[in-house]
Design a protein around this motif. Structure first.
Motif, PDB file in Angstrom:
ATOM      1  N   TYR A  21      31.754   0.514 -11.628  1.00 46.60           N
ATOM      2  CA  TYR A  21      30.593   0.381 -12.505  1.00 46.60           C
ATOM      3  C   TYR A  21      29.341   0.278 -11.659  1.00 46.60           C
ATOM      4  CZ  TYR A  21      27.418  -1.787 -15.954  1.00 46.60           C
ATOM      5  OH  TYR A  21      26.369  -2.065 -16.787  1.00 46.60           O
ATOM      6  N   LYS A  24      21.917  -1.836 -13.063  1.00 48.23           N
ATOM      7  CA  LYS A  24      20.598  -1.409 -12.601  1.00 48.23           C
ATOM      8  C   LYS A  24      20.460  -1.613 -11.092  1.00 48.23           C
ATOM      9  CE  LYS A  24      18.391  -3.765 -15.925  1.00 48.23           C
ATOM     10  NZ  LYS A  24      19.337  -3.907 -17.052  1.00 48.23           N
ATOM     11  N   VAL A  25      21.039  -2.689 -10.600  1.00 48.70           N
ATOM     12  CA  VAL A  25      20.847  -3.036  -9.192  1.00 48.70           C
ATOM     13  C   VAL A  25      22.157  -3.061  -8.399  1.00 48.70           C
ATOM     14  CG1 VAL A  25      20.128  -4.934  -7.662  1.00 48.70           C
ATOM     15  CG2 VAL A  25      18.688  -4.278  -9.602  1.00 48.70           C
ATOM     16  N   ARG A  26      23.254  -3.507  -9.036  1.00 43.71           N
ATOM     17  CA  ARG A  26      24.516  -3.680  -8.312  1.00 43.71           C
ATOM     18  C   ARG A  26      25.529  -2.589  -8.604  1.00 43.71           C
ATOM     19  NH1 ARG A  26      22.163  -7.956  -9.172  1.00 43.71           N
ATOM     20  NH2 ARG A  26      21.702  -9.235  -7.353  1.00 43.71           N
ATOM     21  N   LEU A  28      29.678  -2.003  -8.480  1.00 45.16           N
ATOM     22  CA  LEU A  28      30.915  -2.787  -8.468  1.00 45.16           C
ATOM     23  C   LEU A  28      32.094  -1.906  -8.050  1.00 45.16           C
ATOM     24  CD1 LEU A  28      29.011  -4.650 -10.002  1.00 45.16           C
ATOM     25  CD2 LEU A  28      30.742  -4.951 -11.745  1.00 45.16           C
ATOM     26  N   LEU A  43      36.478  -8.195  -7.465  1.00 44.01           N
ATOM     27  CA  LEU A  43      35.490  -7.119  -7.408  1.00 44.01           C
ATOM     28  C   LEU A  43      34.677  -7.265  -6.134  1.00 44.01           C
ATOM     29  CD1 LEU A  43      33.890  -7.130 -10.986  1.00 44.01           C
ATOM     30  CD2 LEU A  43      35.194  -5.229  -9.969  1.00 44.01           C
ATOM     31  N   HIS A  87      31.745 -17.559  -8.617  1.00 42.07           N
ATOM     32  CA  HIS A  87      32.735 -16.475  -8.509  1.00 42.07           C
ATOM     33  C   HIS A  87      33.053 -16.027  -7.079  1.00 42.07           C
ATOM     34  CE1 HIS A  87      29.560 -12.944  -8.723  1.00 42.07           C
ATOM     35  NE2 HIS A  87      29.228 -13.868  -7.843  1.00 42.07           N
ATOM     36  N   VAL A 104      34.253 -11.083  -5.109  1.00 42.34           N
ATOM     37  CA  VAL A 104      34.199 -12.119  -6.151  1.00 42.34           C
ATOM     38  C   VAL A 104      35.436 -12.079  -7.043  1.00 42.34           C
ATOM     39  CG1 VAL A 104      31.666 -11.997  -6.177  1.00 42.34           C
ATOM     40  CG2 VAL A 104      32.977 -10.678  -7.875  1.00 42.34           C
ATOM     41  N   ARG A 105      35.636 -13.190  -7.758  1.00 43.70           N
ATOM     42  CA  ARG A 105      36.652 -13.211  -8.807  1.00 43.70           C
ATOM     43  C   ARG A 105      36.195 -12.299  -9.932  1.00 43.70           C
ATOM     44  NH1 ARG A 105      37.710 -19.209 -10.892  1.00 43.70           N
ATOM     45  NH2 ARG A 105      36.035 -19.859  -9.504  1.00 43.70           N
ATOM     46  N   LEU A 107      35.822 -11.597 -13.516  1.00 44.42           N
ATOM     47  CA  LEU A 107      35.853 -12.468 -14.680  1.00 44.42           C
ATOM     48  C   LEU A 107      35.624 -11.696 -15.958  1.00 44.42           C
ATOM     49  CD1 LEU A 107      33.500 -15.125 -13.098  1.00 44.42           C
ATOM     50  CD2 LEU A 107      35.973 -15.361 -13.363  1.00 44.42           C
ATOM     51  N   MET A 109      33.265 -11.498 -18.610  1.00 46.09           N
ATOM     52  CA  MET A 109      31.893 -11.992 -18.712  1.00 46.09           C
ATOM     53  C   MET A 109      31.538 -12.331 -20.165  1.00 46.09           C
ATOM     54  SD  MET A 109      31.009 -11.914 -15.577  1.00 46.09           S
ATOM     55  CE  MET A 109      29.229 -12.120 -15.601  1.00 46.09           C
ATOM     56  N   LYS A 159      23.234  -8.825 -23.935  1.00 41.90           N
ATOM     57  CA  LYS A 159      23.384  -8.002 -22.740  1.00 41.90           C
ATOM     58  C   LYS A 159      23.342  -6.551 -23.197  1.00 41.90           C
ATOM     59  CE  LYS A 159      26.705  -8.564 -19.512  1.00 41.90           C
ATOM     60  NZ  LYS A 159      26.099  -8.356 -18.236  1.00 41.90           N
ATOM     61  N   ALA A 160      22.157  -5.958 -23.138  1.00 44.46           N
ATOM     62  CA  ALA A 160      22.020  -4.581 -23.626  1.00 44.46           C
ATOM     63  C   ALA A 160      22.603  -3.619 -22.600  1.00 44.46           C
ATOM     64  CB  ALA A 160      20.555  -4.267 -23.866  1.00 44.46           C
ATOM     65  N   VAL A 162      22.778  -0.387 -20.112  1.00 40.42           N
ATOM     66  CA  VAL A 162      21.738   0.194 -19.253  1.00 40.42           C
ATOM     67  C   VAL A 162      20.865   1.119 -20.094  1.00 40.42           C
ATOM     68  CG1 VAL A 162      21.279   1.717 -17.299  1.00 40.42           C
ATOM     69  CG2 VAL A 162      23.080   0.006 -17.125  1.00 40.42           C
ATOM     70  N   GLU A 214      24.496 -15.444 -15.578  1.00 43.59           N
ATOM     71  CA  GLU A 214      25.631 -14.898 -16.322  1.00 43.59           C
ATOM     72  C   GLU A 214      26.872 -15.698 -15.974  1.00 43.59           C
ATOM     73  OE1 GLU A 214      26.236 -10.660 -16.249  1.00 43.59           O
ATOM     74  OE2 GLU A 214      24.106 -10.315 -15.885  1.00 43.59           O
TER      75      GLU A 214
HETATM   76  P1  ATP Z   1      23.984  -4.547 -16.758  1.00 46.69           P
HETATM   77  O1  ATP Z   1      25.108  -4.310 -15.809  1.00 46.69           O
HETATM   78  O2  ATP Z   1      24.391  -5.302 -17.985  1.00 46.69           O
HETATM   79  O3  ATP Z   1      23.225  -3.288 -17.051  1.00 46.69           O
HETATM   80  P2  ATP Z   1      22.265  -5.272 -14.666  1.00 46.69           P
HETATM   81  O4  ATP Z   1      21.774  -3.905 -14.672  1.00 46.69           O
HETATM   82  O5  ATP Z   1      21.338  -6.391 -14.321  1.00 46.69           O
HETATM   83  O6  ATP Z   1      22.939  -5.530 -16.069  1.00 46.69           O
HETATM   84  P3  ATP Z   1      23.631  -5.448 -12.164  1.00 46.69           P
HETATM   85  O7  ATP Z   1      23.204  -6.772 -11.650  1.00 46.69           O
HETATM   86  O8  ATP Z   1      23.044  -4.228 -11.561  1.00 46.69           O
HETATM   87  O9  ATP Z   1      23.544  -5.436 -13.745  1.00 46.69           O
HETATM   88  O10 ATP Z   1      25.203  -5.305 -12.077  1.00 46.69           O
HETATM   89  C1  ATP Z   1      26.057  -6.393 -12.056  1.00 46.69           C
HETATM   90  C2  ATP Z   1      27.122  -6.246 -13.138  1.00 46.69           C
HETATM   91  O11 ATP Z   1      28.283  -6.925 -12.719  1.00 46.69           O
HETATM   92  C3  ATP Z   1      26.692  -6.877 -14.460  1.00 46.69           C
HETATM   93  O12 ATP Z   1      27.164  -6.092 -15.526  1.00 46.69           O
HETATM   94  C4  ATP Z   1      27.410  -8.227 -14.444  1.00 46.69           C
HETATM   95  O13 ATP Z   1      27.683  -8.697 -15.734  1.00 46.69           O
HETATM   96  C5  ATP Z   1      28.690  -7.865 -13.701  1.00 46.69           C
HETATM   97  N1  ATP Z   1      29.325  -8.975 -12.964  1.00 46.69           N
HETATM   98  C6  ATP Z   1      28.735  -9.847 -12.122  1.00 46.69           C
HETATM   99  N2  ATP Z   1      29.618 -10.725 -11.615  1.00 46.69           N
HETATM  100  C7  ATP Z   1      30.832 -10.400 -12.157  1.00 46.69           C
HETATM  101  C8  ATP Z   1      32.170 -10.951 -12.043  1.00 46.69           C
HETATM  102  N3  ATP Z   1      32.433 -11.995 -11.246  1.00 46.69           N
HETATM  103  N4  ATP Z   1      33.148 -10.360 -12.768  1.00 46.69           N
HETATM  104  C9  ATP Z   1      32.891  -9.300 -13.577  1.00 46.69           C
HETATM  105  N5  ATP Z   1      31.676  -8.739 -13.726  1.00 46.69           N
HETATM  106  C10 ATP Z   1      30.642  -9.282 -13.026  1.00 46.69           C
END
Ligand code: ATP
Ligand code: MG
Length: 304
Positions: A21, A24-26, A28, A43, A87, A104-105, A107, A109, A159-160, A162, A214
């Motif tokens: 996945y 916007k920033v991370r 996975l 993850l 996590h 991280v674990r 989870l 969410m 949590k909308a 993207v 979160e």
């Molecule tokens: P979104 O993903 O909802 O669009 P965002 O763009 O801010 O929000 P990022 O910060 O770029 O998201 O991506 C991080 C994603 O990983 C988020 O969807 C967050 O909910 C998810 N996440 C963070 N920590 C964990 C975890 N320990 N287990 C499962 N998912 C996680």
């Protein structure tokens, strides 16, 4: 308007990991087990240098931003350890993403962005101006942009996906989504995280106006996930310039927003078009702000 993926949005080819996945920033990734199948319990969370402003992911990444956010979150997780489990499993990660990734674990969410506000601004201010309440909580009369609230208030949002805007949620809607007990714990933890964050930040000349955290569920535990008390998830204000009554100078995206809305950028926010690339001095000053926030809060020197 849909966030435009920046140049760094493509997943990396990380041997031993499968991309699952990108937010916007991370980005996975799931670690692969010895048979080559993705594990479902962990993850690799890789923070990119992407920056969003005015709901666009800018085409120009901010050097070191991902590393700064990752290191700052790790530092806060430690500061908050006695308040809430987190996590983090390990910071031993592939060399390509060293410093900006954590294992991280994985989870389940909560489908809620847990927001708390210690000062009134942005969406919270708009709600207050309309009817004196924020997320159903009645606030004192006479508050203005930047006012400190009597105590942090829980103002959750959806949590909308993207490209869509998060919408405010009432507490009753959170209860409907996650149950009474979890809603109560999430609300309590979110406001305590912000209060504790502000105690620590105040000693370093920073006010944390509001923040988004979160949580994930692991058995009976509510676990703090994602990132915590970073300039991306929070509004940081320099304490010595705090003056209620108008928009406060923000710590991080000040230069980006200023330049994008200035004639120099030639960009019209209302056009719906992606913003132009940032000039080098705006990039460098923005990078310096992220690093400064990290160094002031942690008392450490950032090394990339
Ligand atoms: P979104 O993903 O909802 O669009 P965002 O763009 O801010 O929000 P990022 O910060 O770029 O998201 O991506 C991080 C994603 O990983 C988020 O969807 C967050 O909910 C998810 N996440 C963070 N920590 C964990 C975890 N320990 N287990 C499962 N998912 C996680
Ligand atoms: Mg996020």
């Amino acid at each position: 308007t849909s966030p435009q993926p920046g140049p760094a949005a493509l997943p990396l080819d990380l041997p031993g990991y499968a991309h699952v996945y990108s937010g916007k920033v991370r980005d996975l990734y799931a670690p692969l087990d010895p048979s080559g199948a993705p594990r479902d319990d962990q993850l690799l969370l890789v923070a990119s240098d992407r920056l969003s402003a005015f709901d666009f992911i800018l085409g120009t990444p901010i050097p070191d931003k991902g590393a700064v956010l990752t290191q700052l979150s790790l530092w806060w997780f430690e500061q908050l350890e006695d308040l809430v489990p987190n996590h983090v499993v390990s910071t031993e990660v592939p060399a390509e993403v060293a410093g900006r990734a954590v294992l991280v674990r994985r989870l389940e969410m909560l489908p809620v962005e847990c927001v708390a506000r210690a000062y009134l601004t942005g969406g919270g201010l708009r709600e207050y101006v309309a009817d004196g309440h924020v997320s159903g909580v009645r606030l004192p009369d006479g508050l203005v942009d930047g006012s400190r609230l009597p105590e942090p208030v829980f103002t959750p949002s959806t949590k909308a996906p993207v490209g869509e805007h998060d919408q405010p949620m009432s507490y009753a809607e959170v209860v409907a989504a996650v149950g009474e007990r979890t809603a109560q714990r999430a609300s309590d933890l979110t406001t305590r995280i912000l209060a504790r964050g502000n105690e620590i930040a105040a000693e370093r000349g920073i006010l944390i106006a509001d923040t988004k955290v979160e949580f994930g569920i692991d058995g009976d535990d509510l676990v703090l996930a994602d990132e915590v008390l970073t300039p991306d998830s929070s509004r940081f204000w320099p304490a010595d310039q705090w003056e209620p009554g108008h928009t406060q100078p923000s710590f991080d995206k000040e230069f980006v927003r200023e330049w994008l809305t200035s004639p120099a950028s030639g960009w019209d926010k209302a056009s719906g078009e992606a913003p132009p690339p940032l000039p080098d001095d705006v990039l460098e000053r923005t990078r310096a702000k992220y690093v400064e926030a990290y160094e002031r809060l942690t008392g450490r020197t950032f090394s990339s």
